[in-house]
Enzyme design. Structure first.
Site, mmCIF file in Angstrom:
data_model
loop_
_atom_site.group_PDB
_atom_site.id
_atom_site.type_symbol
_atom_site.label_atom_id
_atom_site.label_comp_id
_atom_site.label_asym_id
_atom_site.label_seq_id
_atom_site.Cartn_x
_atom_site.Cartn_y
_atom_site.Cartn_z
ATOM 1 N N LYS A 176 0.932 -1.162 0.030
ATOM 2 C CA LYS A 176 -0.049 -0.028 0.182
ATOM 3 C C LYS A 176 0.882 1.083 0.063
ATOM 4 O O LYS A 176 1.447 1.588 0.778
ATOM 5 C CB LYS A 176 -0.956 -0.074 1.178
ATOM 6 N N THR A 209 -8.685 9.447 8.321
ATOM 7 C CA THR A 209 -8.354 8.429 7.641
ATOM 8 C C THR A 209 -8.311 7.057 8.484
ATOM 9 O O THR A 209 -7.592 6.265 8.333
ATOM 10 C CB THR A 209 -7.355 8.465 6.731
ATOM 11 N N GLY A 211 -8.549 3.767 10.246
ATOM 12 C CA GLY A 211 -9.144 2.567 10.016
ATOM 13 C C GLY A 211 -8.771 2.167 8.418
ATOM 14 O O GLY A 211 -9.453 1.035 8.179
ATOM 15 N N THR A 212 -7.971 2.812 7.781
ATOM 16 C CA THR A 212 -7.985 2.584 6.321
ATOM 17 C C THR A 212 -7.621 1.377 5.959
ATOM 18 O O THR A 212 -8.130 0.642 5.186
ATOM 19 C CB THR A 212 -7.090 3.621 5.645
ATOM 20 N N GLY A 213 -6.485 0.653 6.824
ATOM 21 C CA GLY A 213 -5.954 -0.392 6.495
ATOM 22 C C GLY A 213 -6.647 -1.613 6.841
ATOM 23 O O GLY A 213 -6.804 -2.544 6.056
ATOM 24 N N CYS A 214 -7.353 -1.645 7.950
ATOM 25 C CA CYS A 214 -8.429 -2.867 8.445
ATOM 26 C C CYS A 214 -9.453 -2.764 7.380
ATOM 27 O O CYS A 214 -9.669 -3.839 7.061
ATOM 28 C CB CYS A 214 -8.928 -2.295 9.970
#
Length: 279
Positions: A176, A209, A211-214
Site C-alpha cells: 500500500k 483516515t 481505519g483505512t488499512g483494516c
C-alpha cells in the site's frame, strides 16, 4: 428461507472508538453484503487521539472463539489484524492450518497515531508462521520496513518491497503506497511475483483516515468470500476504501474514521472514483 450471505471471519483487536479493528471490519463486511463474524484477540482503550491502553486475550480464548465459529458456521474468507504477541500470532497461524478459505493478512504493527500494536519479538513469528498462510498480505510502507527492512521512498521502490514480502510465503502481496508523496494518486502494487497489478485512485485531501488499512483488508476478504479472483477483489476493495476515505468525518479531537457506510447513505458528491488498474 433466505440463503445466508457469504461468511467472513475477522481475527483482530477491538477499537473502542469504532474506527478500526474488529469494529471497522464488521462494518465493512456488512456494507459489502457479507455476514461478518469475529475472533477478538485484544481490547484497546482507543479514541481519535491514540491508544491509551491495550490488553491481549489468552490464547485459549482466541482458540475457542475460532473453533466455535469455524466448526459450526463455517467461513468463506478470513482476515487477520492486530495479533499483539508472538503467542497469539502462533496460535492464529496454527488455527489457519487446514482451512481452504482464502486468508487476508493485515500485518498490523502500529496504529494510525504511531502506537505499537505488535510486540517486537512477534515479528519473526509473523514472518515464519503467519505470512506463509496468507492468500494476500496487505502491509503498508511502515509494516514493510518493519518486516523486511526495505524502505520505500518512491513509487519505483514498490516492486522491491513486494519481492521482499513475497519471500516470506504469501501467495500475493499488496504493498500500500498511500503514504508516498511523489504523486497525485494513491498508488498500490499487487503482485504474485509473476504478474503486477498497479492500482491508482485519487488522493483525497482528508485527514480523517483512521481505519483505512483494516477497512481495505476486510473489503478484500469480503470480495474473496463472494468468489472474486484476487486481482478483482483487491481492485473492488480499493474502490470501496477510496470512497470511504473521501467521506471520512471528524470525530473527537484528533483523526476521525473513514465512513464505512458511505455507499449506504446516498452521499452526494462522495461516490469515490474507481481506481485505475494497470496489468
Amino acid at each position: 428461507m433466505r440463503t445466508p450471505p457469504p461468511r467472513v471471519l475477522t481475527v483482530a483487536g477491538s477499537d473502542s472508538g469504532g474506527g478500526a479493528g474488529i469494529q471497522a471490519d464488521l462494518k465493512t463486511m456488512l456494507a459489502l453484503g457479507t455476514h461478518g463474524m469475529s475472533v477478538l484477540t485484544a481490547v484497546t482503550a482507543q479514541n481519535s487521539l491514540g491508544v491509551q491502553g491495550a490488553w491481549e486475550l489468552p490464547a485459549e480464548a482466541v482458540r475457542q472463539q475460532f473453533r466455535s465459529v469455524v466448526d459450526d458456521i463455517g467461513v468463506q474468507a478470513v482476515k487477520t489484524g492486530m495479533l499483539a504477541t508472538a503467542e497469539l500470532v502462533a496460535t492464529v497461524a496454527g488455527l489457519l492450518d487446514g482451512l481452504t478459505a482464502p486468508v487476508v493478512v493485515d500485518p498490523v504493527g502500529v496504529s494510525k497515531h504511531g502506537d505499537p500494536l505488535l510486540a517486537a519479538e512477534a515479528l519473526e513469528t509473523v514472518r515464519a508462521e503467519l505470512l506463509p498462510r496468507a492468500t494476500v498480505a496487505t502491509p503498508n510502507l511502515d509494516e514493510v520496513a518493519q518486516l523486511t527492512g526495505v524502505r520505500v521512498e518512491r513509487e519505483a521502490d514498490l516492486p522491491r518491497a513486494a519481492e521482499a514480502v513475497l519471500a516470506y510465503g504469501p501467495r500475493w502481496a499488496l504493498i500500500k503506497g498511500g503514504h508516498l508523496k511523489d504523486g497525485a494518486d494513491a498508488v498500490d502494487l499487487l503482485t504474485d511475483g509473476t504478474t503486477e497489478h498497479w492500482l491508482r485512485a485519487p488522493r483525497h485531501d482528508n485527514r480523517h483516515t483512521h481505519g483505512t488499512g483494516c477497512t481495505l483488508a476486510a473489503a478484500i476478504a469480503a470480495r474473496l468470500a463472494k468468489g472474486r479472483p484476487v486481482p478483482d477483489a483487491v481492485a473492488d476493495a480499493k474502490e470501496y476504501v477510496t470512497g470511504a476515505i473521501a467521506a471520512g468525518f471528524a470525530l473527537g479531537g484528533g483523526i476521525g474514521p473513514v465512513d464505512h457506510g458511505w455507499r449506504l447513505e446516498g452521499l452526494e458528491g462522495l461516490e469515490g472514483e474507481a481506481p485505475e488498474r494497470e496489468s
